[in-house]
Motif scaffolding. Structure first.
Motif, PDB file in Angstrom:
ATOM      1  N   THR A 162       0.846  -1.185   0.000  1.00  0.00           N
ATOM      2  CA  THR A 162       0.000   0.000   0.000  1.00  0.00           C
ATOM      3  C   THR A 162       0.886   1.241   0.000  1.00  0.00           C
ATOM      4  OG1 THR A 162      -0.122   0.014   2.427  1.00  0.00           O
ATOM      5  CG2 THR A 162      -1.890  -1.127   1.241  1.00  0.00           C
ATOM      6  N   THR A 163       0.308   2.370  -0.404  1.00  0.00           N
ATOM      7  CA  THR A 163       1.034   3.646  -0.348  1.00  0.00           C
ATOM      8  C   THR A 163       0.200   4.645   0.446  1.00  0.00           C
ATOM      9  OG1 THR A 163       0.055   4.504  -2.389  1.00  0.00           O
ATOM     10  CG2 THR A 163       2.084   3.219  -2.591  1.00  0.00           C
ATOM     11  N   SER A 164       0.891   5.616   1.010  1.00  0.00           N
ATOM     12  CA  SER A 164       0.207   6.618   1.833  1.00  0.00           C
ATOM     13  C   SER A 164      -0.516   7.647   0.988  1.00  0.00           C
ATOM     14  CB  SER A 164       1.221   7.315   2.750  1.00  0.00           C
ATOM     15  OG  SER A 164       2.246   7.941   1.986  1.00  0.00           O
ATOM     16  N   ASP A 165      -0.179   7.798  -0.286  1.00  0.00           N
ATOM     17  CA  ASP A 165      -0.813   8.796  -1.158  1.00  0.00           C
ATOM     18  C   ASP A 165      -0.799   8.267  -2.587  1.00  0.00           C
ATOM     19  OD1 ASP A 165      -1.698  10.986  -2.594  1.00  0.00           O
ATOM     20  OD2 ASP A 165      -0.504  12.448  -1.485  1.00  0.00           O
ATOM     21  N   GLU A 166      -1.950   7.782  -3.051  1.00  0.00           N
ATOM     22  CA  GLU A 166      -2.006   7.188  -4.388  1.00  0.00           C
ATOM     23  C   GLU A 166      -1.940   8.222  -5.497  1.00  0.00           C
ATOM     24  OE1 GLU A 166      -5.270   4.543  -4.815  1.00  0.00           O
ATOM     25  OE2 GLU A 166      -4.382   3.004  -3.516  1.00  0.00           O
ATOM     26  N   VAL A 185       6.265   9.935  -0.328  1.00  0.00           N
ATOM     27  CA  VAL A 185       5.245   8.933  -0.104  1.00  0.00           C
ATOM     28  C   VAL A 185       5.840   7.772   0.688  1.00  0.00           C
ATOM     29  CG1 VAL A 185       5.714   7.702  -2.251  1.00  0.00           C
ATOM     30  CG2 VAL A 185       3.430   7.572  -1.251  1.00  0.00           C
ATOM     31  N   THR A 186       5.009   7.128   1.489  1.00  0.00           N
ATOM     32  CA  THR A 186       5.419   5.958   2.264  1.00  0.00           C
ATOM     33  C   THR A 186       4.815   4.704   1.649  1.00  0.00           C
ATOM     34  OG1 THR A 186       5.589   7.235   4.310  1.00  0.00           O
ATOM     35  CG2 THR A 186       5.395   4.839   4.524  1.00  0.00           C
ATOM     36  N   THR A 188       4.212   0.658   2.156  1.00  0.00           N
ATOM     37  CA  THR A 188       4.137  -0.344   3.222  1.00  0.00           C
ATOM     38  C   THR A 188       3.946  -1.724   2.623  1.00  0.00           C
ATOM     39  OG1 THR A 188       3.148   1.284   4.726  1.00  0.00           O
ATOM     40  CG2 THR A 188       2.905  -1.045   5.316  1.00  0.00           C
ATOM     41  N   ALA A 197       7.858  -0.579   6.329  1.00  0.00           N
ATOM     42  CA  ALA A 197       7.536   0.597   5.523  1.00  0.00           C
ATOM     43  C   ALA A 197       8.815   1.321   5.155  1.00  0.00           C
ATOM     44  CB  ALA A 197       6.592   1.529   6.281  1.00  0.00           C
ATOM     45  N   SER A 199      10.050   5.196   3.236  1.00  0.00           N
ATOM     46  CA  SER A 199       9.657   6.508   2.714  1.00  0.00           C
ATOM     47  C   SER A 199      10.549   6.863   1.533  1.00  0.00           C
ATOM     48  CB  SER A 199       9.781   7.578   3.805  1.00  0.00           C
ATOM     49  OG  SER A 199       9.415   8.850   3.312  1.00  0.00           O
TER      50      SER A 199
END
Length: 359
Positions: A162-166, A185-186, A188, A197, A199
């Motif tokens: 997954t990503t923190s900001d698609e 973006v992070t 995970t 995770a 960054s």
């Protein structure tokens, strides 16, 4: 006199009594009938051999062996030890000949005991090769290392990303990270209960021009041709750390029927054609692409074969032939056999006209 006669009669009667024959085994019961063991754990099987009357035969020989000795072991007393995860079988048998080798004994009675060894839980997951620059409008394959509680690296575990900001980056189900725009973006990664995770900072895409070159302009089937892509920015400076994706398409010669996978190209630009034809190689960097055409000709490898000797094997079909020079300077060969229990023959072929089997 009467006493002596009585003793003689009783002695004769005892001699005429039939000898007691040993009971024949008719049933083999092994407990437990199945096993589930964690890696490294042990359990002991218990076998009971009985005759037609259900009476126990205490001196009956019971032999154990594993059908996957590198994954689950068993000793002569029935002690089972789990080495690797999977589904396996332990065999317990009463041999026709108690002196026979366990794995070659002819069974009079035989029982199979299923053994299940579950995978240990995942204890750690970590990203690999996440150093360097990341550029917008490019795609990067993500690599992770997964390890379970037994210390084994696992490749059969589903990893979710997954990503923190698609709007900056997203990951597909194949683990390809698509970098959409600049920003931080992070990413995970999760495998069972383990998670990690990282960054990353996505920089502007500097690619302005692409040039695709190859080591040759024509090749024969089987030749390895190396393609390379030169990336330059708007000032003409070479950019060396951008991800490049290669692809190939083309048509093999019309005379080739069912050509299969006619050609392929590796991630590092190595190309090889299995079939002759004209191929187009495409190099893609972000939203830019460049292509190059390569002609591949048939490799002429036909030649006449001269028979210099015969080595007869008259009772089995022969398969495989391996010839080499031994350290003693003589020439040797191995021939296999098809449909004959895996027999192999070792030959001395130093003099091809007088070949002989030596083992």
């Amino acid at each position: 006199v009467k006493l002596l006669t009585l003793i003689v009669v009783f002695s004769l009667a005892a001699t005429l009594l039939p000898a007691q024959e040993p009971s024949s085994p008719v049933n083999l019961n092994v407990t437990p009938g199945s096993l589930t063991l964690e890696v490294g754990n042990t359990s002991t099987l218990s076998a009971l051999v009985t005759d037609a009357n259900g009476q126990s035969i205490d001196d009956a020989a019971v032999v154990y062996y594993s059908r996957a000795r590198r994954s689950v072991g068993v000793n002569p007393t029935g002690r089972v030890e789990a080495y690797r995860p999977g589904e396996f079988v332990i065999v317990a048998l009463v041999p026709t000949d108690p002196e026979a080798s366990p794995r070659r004994a002819e069974p009079l009675l035989q029982v199979e005991i299923p053994v299940t060894i579950p995978n240990p839980p995942i204890s750690d997951i970590s990203f690999q090769k996440t150093q360097g620059s990341f550029y917008a409008e490019t795609t990067v394959p993500l690599a992770v290392q997964v390890q379970d509680t037994s210390g084994v690296q696992r490749h059969d575990v589903e990893v979710n990303f997954t990503t923190s900001d698609e709007s900056i980056a997203e990951v597909n189900r194949f683990g390809h990270l698509h970098l959409r725009s600049i920003g931080e973006v992070t990413v995970t990664a999760t495998a069972e209960a383990a998670t990690t995770a990282v960054s990353i900072i996505v920089s502007p895409n500097p690619a302005s021009t692409l040039e695709l070159t190859s080591t040759v302009d024509e090749a024969a089937t089987g030749d390895v041709v190396r393609f390379s892509t030169t990336i330059k920015d708007s000032t003409g400076q070479v950019v060396n750390d951008m991800p490049v994706q290669y692809a190939v398409f083309g048509e093999s010669d019309a005379s080739i029927i069912a050509s299969g996978a006619s050609a392929q190209i590796a991630r590092d630009g190595r190309f090889v054609a299995e079939r002759s034809g004209r191929y187009t190689i495409i190099s893609t960097v972000g939203t830019r692409a460049v292509r190059r055409i390569l002609d591949v000709t048939p490799r002429d490898v036909t030649r006449r074969i001269e028979v210099v000797g015969h080595g007869p094997v008259r009772d089995r079909h022969t398969s495989d032939l391996w010839v080499w020079e031994g350290p003693d300077g003589r020439d040797y060969a191995i021939t296999g056999t098809w449909g004959a229990d895996g027999h192999a023959y070792i030959w001395d072929v130093t003099d091809p006209a007088h070949m002989s089997i030596i083992d």
